[in-house]
Write a protein that holds these residues in place. Structure first.
Motif, PDB file in Angstrom:
ATOM      1  N   PRO A 180      54.396  26.257  46.803  1.00 10.77           N
ATOM      2  CA  PRO A 180      54.640  27.274  47.830  1.00 10.77           C
ATOM      3  C   PRO A 180      54.960  28.643  47.240  1.00 10.77           C
ATOM      4  O   PRO A 180      54.748  29.662  47.898  1.00 10.77           O
ATOM      5  N   GLN A 181      55.465  28.660  46.009  1.00  7.54           N
ATOM      6  CA  GLN A 181      55.770  29.916  45.319  1.00  7.54           C
ATOM      7  C   GLN A 181      54.804  30.087  44.144  1.00  7.54           C
ATOM      8  O   GLN A 181      54.332  29.103  43.573  1.00  7.54           O
ATOM      9  N   PRO A 182      54.508  31.325  43.759  1.00 11.88           N
ATOM     10  CA  PRO A 182      53.565  31.567  42.663  1.00 11.88           C
ATOM     11  C   PRO A 182      53.972  30.861  41.366  1.00 11.88           C
ATOM     12  O   PRO A 182      55.155  30.806  41.018  1.00 11.88           O
ATOM     13  N   LEU A 183      52.983  30.324  40.687  1.00  9.84           N
ATOM     14  CA  LEU A 183      53.168  29.712  39.375  1.00  9.84           C
ATOM     15  C   LEU A 183      52.589  30.657  38.332  1.00  9.84           C
ATOM     16  O   LEU A 183      51.405  31.007  38.394  1.00  9.84           O
ATOM     17  N   GLU A 184      53.422  31.086  37.405  1.00 10.11           N
ATOM     18  CA  GLU A 184      52.941  31.995  36.357  1.00 10.11           C
ATOM     19  C   GLU A 184      51.822  31.320  35.563  1.00 10.11           C
ATOM     20  O   GLU A 184      51.848  30.119  35.309  1.00 10.11           O
ATOM     21  N   ARG A 185      50.859  32.138  35.122  1.00  9.92           N
ATOM     22  CA  ARG A 185      49.700  31.559  34.440  1.00  9.92           C
ATOM     23  C   ARG A 185      50.088  30.956  33.098  1.00  9.92           C
ATOM     24  O   ARG A 185      49.480  29.985  32.653  1.00  9.92           O
ATOM     25  N   GLY A 186      51.105  31.507  32.468  1.00 17.00           N
ATOM     26  CA  GLY A 186      51.579  30.901  31.224  1.00 17.00           C
ATOM     27  C   GLY A 186      52.154  29.523  31.465  1.00 17.00           C
ATOM     28  O   GLY A 186      51.919  28.584  30.681  1.00 17.00           O
ATOM     29  N   ALA A 187      52.914  29.365  32.550  1.00 10.58           N
ATOM     30  CA  ALA A 187      53.470  28.057  32.904  1.00 10.58           C
ATOM     31  C   ALA A 187      52.349  27.091  33.263  1.00 10.58           C
ATOM     32  O   ALA A 187      52.423  25.880  32.961  1.00 10.58           O
ATOM     33  N   ALA A 188      51.296  27.594  33.896  1.00 10.93           N
ATOM     34  CA  ALA A 188      50.143  26.761  34.227  1.00 10.93           C
ATOM     35  C   ALA A 188      49.474  26.239  32.957  1.00 10.93           C
ATOM     36  O   ALA A 188      49.062  25.078  32.882  1.00 10.93           O
ATOM     37  N   ALA A 189      49.363  27.085  31.952  1.00 13.68           N
ATOM     38  CA  ALA A 189      48.762  26.669  30.682  1.00 13.68           C
ATOM     39  C   ALA A 189      49.598  25.590  29.999  1.00 13.68           C
ATOM     40  O   ALA A 189      49.053  24.648  29.412  1.00 13.68           O
ATOM     41  N   GLU A 190      50.918  25.725  30.072  1.00 16.67           N
ATOM     42  CA  GLU A 190      51.792  24.710  29.478  1.00 16.67           C
ATOM     43  C   GLU A 190      51.653  23.377  30.199  1.00 16.67           C
ATOM     44  O   GLU A 190      51.622  22.311  29.566  1.00 16.67           O
ATOM     45  N   LEU A 191      51.562  23.420  31.520  1.00 20.49           N
ATOM     46  CA  LEU A 191      51.392  22.196  32.292  1.00 20.49           C
ATOM     47  C   LEU A 191      50.045  21.549  31.989  1.00 20.49           C
ATOM     48  O   LEU A 191      49.944  20.326  31.831  1.00 20.49           O
ATOM     49  N   LEU A 192      49.009  22.360  31.871  1.00 17.19           N
ATOM     50  CA  LEU A 192      47.687  21.841  31.546  1.00 17.19           C
ATOM     51  C   LEU A 192      47.690  21.156  30.182  1.00 17.19           C
ATOM     52  O   LEU A 192      47.066  20.109  29.994  1.00 17.19           O
ATOM     53  N   ALA A 193      48.401  21.738  29.215  1.00 13.69           N
ATOM     54  CA  ALA A 193      48.480  21.138  27.882  1.00 13.69           C
ATOM     55  C   ALA A 193      49.111  19.751  27.958  1.00 13.69           C
ATOM     56  O   ALA A 193      48.690  18.818  27.246  1.00 13.69           O
ATOM     57  N   LEU A 194      50.102  19.585  28.833  1.00 15.57           N
ATOM     58  CA  LEU A 194      50.714  18.270  29.021  1.00 15.57           C
ATOM     59  C   LEU A 194      49.703  17.294  29.611  1.00 15.57           C
ATOM     60  O   LEU A 194      49.555  16.156  29.119  1.00 15.57           O
ATOM     61  N   LEU A 195      49.000  17.716  30.647  1.00 17.46           N
ATOM     62  CA  LEU A 195      48.031  16.830  31.291  1.00 17.46           C
ATOM     63  C   LEU A 195      46.919  16.425  30.336  1.00 17.46           C
ATOM     64  O   LEU A 195      46.420  15.288  30.386  1.00 17.46           O
TER      65      LEU A 195
END
Length: 208
Positions: free
Chosen positions: A143-158
């Motif tokens: 519901p709130q914006p996700l910073e693109r850097g945080a998105a990259a970190e999450l993708l690395a986990l996945l």
């Protein structure tokens, strides 16, 4: 049976639709799925008053049929968030092993997430639809914006999982692929009820 008082969301599984509620052009396999008491999946798109846009899922990827379900027919709903622990002990398929590995790590991040796609359908129904090369499909409520850097970190986990993991970020304006939001492109594809469009900010309904 009285209508259930809730607002269905995209990817929810809904029970209660009968084969007779399909249109005349529906394929036989779709009628058989509903006659067997299987659920439909809420899809993204407009629906007539009093109905929900849904899809009937068959055995293969080619067996998908778009339809509309009367809200009055709803008898049960399972949301993706209810399936995050359903795979415990079900390690026959790489997608479910990946889910078991990822679940505690996503929970530890305090994220509101859920299981969709074939894994979600199998966990909710007991019907075997996964195979050895199946992806794991997830969604994340954002519901709130996700910073693109945080998105990259999450993708690395996945990407450390045992199979390909595709995660959709569900924003108030629609859905975007985490893999795309984690990249460098200034515009990303936002899936909305009115169709896909390119935007700069997926948390705003203004096209770029």
């Amino acid at each position: 049976m009285p209508a259930i008082d809730f607002q269905p969301h995209v990817h929810d599984l809904l029970w209660g639709m009968s084969a007779g509620e399909l249109d005349a052009g529906a394929p036989d396999w779709a009628r058989e799925v509903l006659a067997a008491g299987q659920p439909v999946v809420v899809r993204r798109g407009p629906a007539p008053q009093g109905q929900v846009a849904v899809g009937v899922r068959g055995r293969g990827r080619e067996q998908r049929y778009a339809s509309w379900m009367p809200r009055a027919a709803l008898s049960r709903r399972v949301a993706p968030e209810q399936l995050t622990e359903a795979g415990a002990g079900q390690d026959a398929w790489p997608a479910l092993r990946a889910l078991a590995w990822l679940a505690p790590q996503l929970d530890a991040l305090g994220l509101t997430w859920g299981v969709t796609g074939g894994a979600g359908y199998q966990l909710a129904t007991g019907q075997t639809v996964l195979h050895g090369n199946s992806d794991l499909d997830l969604l994340l409520r954002a519901p709130q914006p996700l910073e693109r850097g945080a998105a990259a970190e999450l993708l690395a986990l996945l990407d450390r999982g045992l199979c390909r993991v595709d995660l959709q970020l569900e924003t108030p304006a629609g859905a975007i692929a985490l893999r795309e939001w984690a990249g460098p492109a200034p515009q990303v594809l936002l899936k909305t009820h009115a169709g896909p469009r390119l935007v700069r900010d997926p948390w705003q309904e203004v096209a770029a």
